[in-house]
Design an enzyme around this catalytic site. Structure first.
Site, PDB file in Angstrom:
ATOM      1  N   ALA A  95       9.511  -9.417  21.142  1.00  0.00           N
ATOM      2  CA  ALA A  95       9.764  -8.018  20.812  1.00  0.00           C
ATOM      3  C   ALA A  95       9.140  -7.656  19.399  1.00  0.00           C
ATOM      4  O   ALA A  95       8.603  -6.600  19.346  1.00  0.00           O
ATOM      5  CB  ALA A  95      11.316  -7.886  20.514  1.00  0.00           C
ATOM      6  N   ARG A 153       6.118  -2.098  28.635  1.00  0.00           N
ATOM      7  CA  ARG A 153       7.176  -2.715  28.849  1.00  0.00           C
ATOM      8  C   ARG A 153       8.643  -2.322  28.764  1.00  0.00           C
ATOM      9  O   ARG A 153       8.518  -1.722  27.638  1.00  0.00           O
ATOM     10  CB  ARG A 153       7.235  -4.460  28.243  1.00  0.00           C
ATOM     11  CG  ARG A 153       5.949  -5.127  28.697  1.00  0.00           C
ATOM     12  CD  ARG A 153       5.989  -6.528  28.200  1.00  0.00           C
ATOM     13  NE  ARG A 153       6.974  -7.243  28.810  1.00  0.00           N
ATOM     14  CZ  ARG A 153       7.389  -8.413  28.665  1.00  0.00           C
ATOM     15  NH1 ARG A 153       6.975  -9.021  27.444  1.00  0.00           N
ATOM     16  NH2 ARG A 153       8.406  -9.141  29.259  1.00  0.00           N
ATOM     17  N   ASP A 207      15.482  -9.521  22.466  1.00  0.00           N
ATOM     18  CA  ASP A 207      14.513  -8.244  22.766  1.00  0.00           C
ATOM     19  C   ASP A 207      15.445  -6.794  22.448  1.00  0.00           C
ATOM     20  O   ASP A 207      14.637  -5.923  22.012  1.00  0.00           O
ATOM     21  CB  ASP A 207      14.150  -8.312  23.991  1.00  0.00           C
ATOM     22  CG  ASP A 207      13.023  -9.358  24.174  1.00  0.00           C
ATOM     23  OD1 ASP A 207      11.766  -9.056  24.216  1.00  0.00           O
ATOM     24  OD2 ASP A 207      13.310 -10.599  24.308  1.00  0.00           O
ATOM     25  N   ASN A 225      18.047 -11.251  25.998  1.00  0.00           N
ATOM     26  CA  ASN A 225      16.867 -12.105  25.783  1.00  0.00           C
ATOM     27  C   ASN A 225      16.402 -12.721  26.967  1.00  0.00           C
ATOM     28  O   ASN A 225      16.488 -12.153  28.116  1.00  0.00           O
ATOM     29  CB  ASN A 225      17.569 -13.254  24.948  1.00  0.00           C
ATOM     30  CG  ASN A 225      16.372 -14.278  24.254  1.00  0.00           C
ATOM     31  OD1 ASN A 225      15.480 -13.420  23.618  1.00  0.00           O
ATOM     32  ND2 ASN A 225      16.416 -15.377  24.607  1.00  0.00           N
TER      33      ASN A 225
END
Length: 372
Positions: free
Chosen positions: A70, A111, A258, A268
């Site tokens: 991230a 993303r 994240d 995560n």
């Protein structure tokens, strides 16, 4: 996109790379510079850096996981926004500002789960507005902001390491899942920063790294980083974690994140939730390590976190070899959400959040990202 190969391509880690590599960096000035990143899809057998000088190549690098984690995604997107802002010429500030918006909109589609991506792009848009209103050199102001995002991440990672090291005891066995080291950030890592800092303090840790199916970030990246740092690491398959815990080899679990909701629910890499359940069953404290930029206080809980679903071929044809029958149905979520009640604490640059609930999160993270 161009490729910059390391002088030596080998099957093991590069000597000294633990203190010298930069996962994401800017080369040159605002007008003609470029973004350089390690291509993490090739580690650990090859160390290759790629240069990006257009928005599409940055988008592709994020999408195909050349850059991942991230915080690192956020830094890469910030520099990508600089590249996009100059794509239609630099003579007219309003044209630069419009190009910035278009670049940010495109990069935001790369993303969905890691909130740092959107946090960084929002900062770049705000920096563009401020420079335009103040009649400051727009492109140079944008590069300054991207540099600031990178430097802040480095500082946050170091602080996470210091706070987390206080939780470590000499001789601890520590389990981690996926990769939350320097490769996932601008410098030092989040979960691995705790281990790096404890190691630098002279604490002896034995780290167990889950391989992390289906893309093996634990095997390819975490093990690589820990070996480079001289930290005792043992690689295990994901389905071995329960047995290793049962044998008493694990005293703590530390992972990255994240996106973290306002109540502490944490997204995560897929498999993290299962590890947290196992840790709870064995009475082992489970910690998440993440900077304030990973908190999304607009989400009451983790049910609102978007979960990316990736290409089925990552499961059926991992690393180019088919391991499943043609035509089989595949479900491939890239992340899961660990409920806050399974967390012993969240290690941030501002301190450790414990107990993990809406009150403690907002008390410490009151100025963190509040919208998505």
């Amino acid at each position: 996109m161009s490729v910059v190969r390391d002088d030596v391509t080998q099957s093991g880690p590069r000597e000294g790379a633990g203190t010298t590599f930069r996962t994401v960096e800017w080369i040159g000035d605002a007008a003609t510079g470029r973004l350089r990143m390690i291509d993490q899809t090739l580690l650990p057998t090859q160390f290759v850096e790629i240069d990006c000088d257009d928005v599409e190549s940055v988008w592709q690098a994020i999408k195909r996981l050349s850059v991942r984690g991230a915080p690192a995604i956020g830094v890469a997107a910030a520099y990508g926004a600089v590249i996009g802002a100059r794509s239609r010429g630099v003579s007219d500030p309003h044209t630069v500002r419009q190009a910035l918006s278009q670049a940010a909109a495109h990069l935001s589609t790369s993303r969905p789960t890691a909130v740092n991506l959107f946090w960084a792009l929002d900062r770049m848009q705000a920096a563009g507005d401020a420079a335009l209103a103040g009649r400051q050199p727009l492109l140079e102001s944008l590069l300054d902001e991207a540099h600031a995002i990178a430097e802040e991440d480095r500082a946050m990672c170091r602080a996470i390491g210091r706070h987390g090291a206080e939780l470590m005891t000499d001789g601890d066995g520590v389990l981690t899942h996926c990769n939350a080291g320097g490769l996932a950030t601008a410098d030092y890592g989040t979960a691995l920063a705790v281990m790096f800092s404890a190691h630098e303090q002279g604490k002896r840790l034995r780290v167990f790294a889950d391989e992390t199916r289906p893309l093996l970030q634990g095997a390819r990246l975490t093990a690589w980083e820990l070996v480079e740092r001289g930290i005792d690491v043992t690689l295990i398959c994901d389905n071995m974690a329960a047995q290793v815990m049962k044998e008493g080899k694990i005293q703590k679990v530390i992972v990255g994140a994240d996106r973290i909701a306002a109540n502490g629910d944490a997204a995560n890499k897929i498999g993290t939730y299962g590890v947290a359940v196992l840790a709870k069953a064995h009475g082992i404290p489970f910690y998440v390590a993440a900077p304030s930029s990973t908190f999304d206080l607009s989400l009451t809980d983790g049910t609102g976190i978007p979960i990316e679903e990736r290409d089925p071929r990552e499961v059926t044809e991992g690393f180019g070899r088919r391991t499943a029958p043609e035509g089989v149905a595949v479900y491939n979520p890239a992340f899961d959400v660990t409920p806050a009640h399974l967390l012993a604490g969240i290690i941030t640059e501002r301190g450790v959040i414990s107990p993990v609930d809406s009150h403690t999160v907002r008390t410490l993270m009151g100025t963190a990202r509040a919208s998505s």
